[in-house]
Design a protein around this motif. Sequence first.
Motif, mmCIF file in Angstrom:
data_model
loop_
_atom_site.group_PDB
_atom_site.id
_atom_site.type_symbol
_atom_site.label_atom_id
_atom_site.label_comp_id
_atom_site.label_asym_id
_atom_site.label_seq_id
_atom_site.Cartn_x
_atom_site.Cartn_y
_atom_site.Cartn_z
ATOM 1 N N THR A 1 0.658 109.338 -64.547
ATOM 2 C CA THR A 1 -0.510 108.703 -63.947
ATOM 3 C C THR A 1 -1.044 107.652 -64.914
ATOM 4 O OG1 THR A 1 -2.070 110.260 -64.932
ATOM 5 C CG2 THR A 1 -1.129 110.862 -62.770
ATOM 6 N N HIS A 2 -1.911 106.791 -64.429
ATOM 7 C CA HIS A 2 -2.480 105.756 -65.298
ATOM 8 C C HIS A 2 -3.201 106.374 -66.503
ATOM 9 C CE1 HIS A 2 -4.232 102.034 -66.647
ATOM 10 N NE2 HIS A 2 -5.423 102.586 -66.578
ATOM 11 N N PRO A 3 -4.058 107.376 -66.307
ATOM 12 C CA PRO A 3 -4.717 107.977 -67.481
ATOM 13 C C PRO A 3 -3.720 108.567 -68.481
ATOM 14 C CG PRO A 3 -5.882 108.614 -65.495
ATOM 15 C CD PRO A 3 -4.628 107.918 -65.056
ATOM 16 N N GLN A 4 -2.611 109.116 -68.000
ATOM 17 C CA GLN A 4 -1.602 109.659 -68.899
ATOM 18 C C GLN A 4 -0.924 108.550 -69.705
ATOM 19 O OE1 GLN A 4 0.630 111.771 -65.877
ATOM 20 N NE2 GLN A 4 -0.035 113.771 -66.694
ATOM 21 N N ARG A 5 -0.649 107.413 -69.052
ATOM 22 C CA ARG A 5 -0.040 106.280 -69.761
ATOM 23 C C ARG A 5 -0.993 105.733 -70.810
ATOM 24 N NH1 ARG A 5 1.868 104.939 -64.477
ATOM 25 N NH2 ARG A 5 0.218 103.398 -64.264
ATOM 26 N N VAL A 6 -2.271 105.649 -70.468
ATOM 27 C CA VAL A 6 -3.278 105.160 -71.416
ATOM 28 C C VAL A 6 -3.344 106.091 -72.620
ATOM 29 C CG1 VAL A 6 -5.745 104.728 -71.777
ATOM 30 C CG2 VAL A 6 -4.644 103.964 -69.665
ATOM 31 N N ARG A 7 -3.410 107.383 -72.374
ATOM 32 C CA ARG A 7 -3.485 108.377 -73.449
ATOM 33 C C ARG A 7 -2.243 108.311 -74.341
ATOM 34 N NH1 ARG A 7 -4.066 112.622 -70.427
ATOM 35 N NH2 ARG A 7 -6.232 112.101 -70.026
ATOM 36 N N LEU A 8 -1.064 108.161 -73.731
ATOM 37 C CA LEU A 8 0.183 108.078 -74.484
ATOM 38 C C LEU A 8 0.189 106.834 -75.381
ATOM 39 C CD1 LEU A 8 3.045 109.145 -75.065
ATOM 40 C CD2 LEU A 8 3.824 107.780 -73.122
ATOM 41 N N LEU A 9 -0.233 105.709 -74.857
ATOM 42 C CA LEU A 9 -0.290 104.484 -75.645
ATOM 43 C C LEU A 9 -1.299 104.616 -76.785
ATOM 44 C CD1 LEU A 9 0.589 101.558 -76.126
ATOM 45 C CD2 LEU A 9 -1.133 100.850 -74.438
ATOM 46 N N TYR A 10 -2.448 105.183 -76.488
ATOM 47 C CA TYR A 10 -3.498 105.396 -77.486
ATOM 48 C C TYR A 10 -2.976 106.250 -78.642
ATOM 49 C CZ TYR A 10 -7.940 107.179 -79.370
ATOM 50 O OH TYR A 10 -8.973 107.534 -80.188
ATOM 51 N N LYS A 11 -2.357 107.369 -78.313
ATOM 52 C CA LYS A 11 -1.833 108.271 -79.350
ATOM 53 C C LYS A 11 -0.694 107.629 -80.128
ATOM 54 C CE LYS A 11 -3.187 112.631 -77.258
ATOM 55 N NZ LYS A 11 -2.721 113.934 -76.754
ATOM 56 N N THR A 12 0.128 106.847 -79.448
ATOM 57 C CA THR A 12 1.234 106.157 -80.114
ATOM 58 C C THR A 12 0.701 105.174 -81.147
ATOM 59 O OG1 THR A 12 2.669 106.386 -78.183
ATOM 60 C CG2 THR A 12 3.221 104.638 -79.745
ATOM 61 N N ILE A 13 -0.314 104.422 -80.779
ATOM 62 C CA ILE A 13 -0.899 103.444 -81.703
ATOM 63 C C ILE A 13 -1.508 104.148 -82.907
ATOM 64 C CG2 ILE A 13 -2.744 101.738 -81.983
ATOM 65 C CD1 ILE A 13 -2.146 100.919 -79.027
ATOM 66 N N LEU B 1 -3.819 94.069 -67.930
ATOM 67 C CA LEU B 1 -3.741 93.156 -69.061
ATOM 68 C C LEU B 1 -3.979 93.900 -70.375
ATOM 69 C CD1 LEU B 1 -3.435 90.281 -70.141
ATOM 70 C CD2 LEU B 1 -5.878 89.960 -69.714
ATOM 71 N N PHE B 2 -4.955 94.791 -70.373
ATOM 72 C CA PHE B 2 -5.278 95.604 -71.543
ATOM 73 C C PHE B 2 -4.059 96.410 -71.986
ATOM 74 C CE2 PHE B 2 -6.729 99.654 -73.321
ATOM 75 C CZ PHE B 2 -7.583 99.238 -74.311
ATOM 76 N N MET B 3 -3.432 97.093 -71.041
ATOM 77 C CA MET B 3 -2.265 97.924 -71.362
ATOM 78 C C MET B 3 -1.095 97.070 -71.853
ATOM 79 S SD MET B 3 -2.978 101.120 -71.023
ATOM 80 C CE MET B 3 -1.401 101.932 -70.820
ATOM 81 N N THR B 4 -0.884 95.928 -71.241
ATOM 82 C CA THR B 4 0.211 95.045 -71.640
ATOM 83 C C THR B 4 0.020 94.561 -73.075
ATOM 84 O OG1 THR B 4 0.555 94.322 -69.359
ATOM 85 C CG2 THR B 4 1.415 92.890 -71.090
ATOM 86 N N GLU B 5 -1.183 94.122 -73.386
ATOM 87 C CA GLU B 5 -1.447 93.598 -74.730
ATOM 88 C C GLU B 5 -1.373 94.689 -75.798
ATOM 89 O OE1 GLU B 5 -1.599 90.409 -75.765
ATOM 90 O OE2 GLU B 5 -1.025 90.011 -73.691
ATOM 91 N N TRP B 6 -1.886 95.887 -75.490
ATOM 92 C CA TRP B 6 -1.816 96.960 -76.475
ATOM 93 C C TRP B 6 -0.389 97.477 -76.629
ATOM 94 C CZ3 TRP B 6 -4.826 97.987 -80.340
ATOM 95 C CH2 TRP B 6 -6.155 97.567 -80.304
ATOM 96 N N ALA B 7 0.405 97.448 -75.574
ATOM 97 C CA ALA B 7 1.822 97.824 -75.688
ATOM 98 C C ALA B 7 2.554 96.802 -76.555
ATOM 99 C CB ALA B 7 2.460 97.922 -74.311
ATOM 100 N N ARG B 8 2.220 95.534 -76.393
ATOM 101 C CA ARG B 8 2.815 94.485 -77.227
ATOM 102 C C ARG B 8 2.419 94.686 -78.689
ATOM 103 N NH1 ARG B 8 2.128 89.490 -79.267
ATOM 104 N NH2 ARG B 8 -0.019 89.182 -78.671
ATOM 105 N N TYR B 9 1.164 95.050 -78.911
ATOM 106 C CA TYR B 9 0.703 95.338 -80.275
ATOM 107 C C TYR B 9 1.508 96.497 -80.871
ATOM 108 C CZ TYR B 9 -2.215 97.343 -83.946
ATOM 109 O OH TYR B 9 -2.660 97.869 -85.137
#
Length: 127
Positions: free
Chosen positions: A10-22, A58-66
């Motif tokens: 889900t979107h919240p799961q993808r956000v959480r995964l990206l957050y923890k990865t960073i 856009l937020f998710m794309t830019e943070w994934a690029r980061y």
Amino acid sequence: MSRIVMNQLTHPQRVRLLYKTILRLHRGLPAELRALGDNYVRDEFRRHLTCNPMEAQLFMTEWARYASTITQQLGIRGKPKGELGEQIDPDAVDMLKDDQVVQLYELMLAAKGLGDDTSTVNDIRGK
């Protein structure tokens, strides 16, 4: 993680995964950069909790690029392989909203270790 698995989240799961990865990637940064980066990431992710779907994409794309950039710069062992970060495209800065420019400026001051009331134009320019 495979694309199929990512599409099942889900979107919240993808956000959480990206957050923890960073935050995990930040473990390879020097201590002062890690603290600054972790605080900035936390603030940004909190700030975008209620953004509209277009901003969220856009937020998710830019943070994934980061995350991808940091991964390349830290390498497999998580140690910097050279200079960290990259220059900001001037065209991208021109597209920022006023509050985003202020936020970027404040981040730059924090990264350079300058206090709000003690910085001068020469400090900012590195002279």
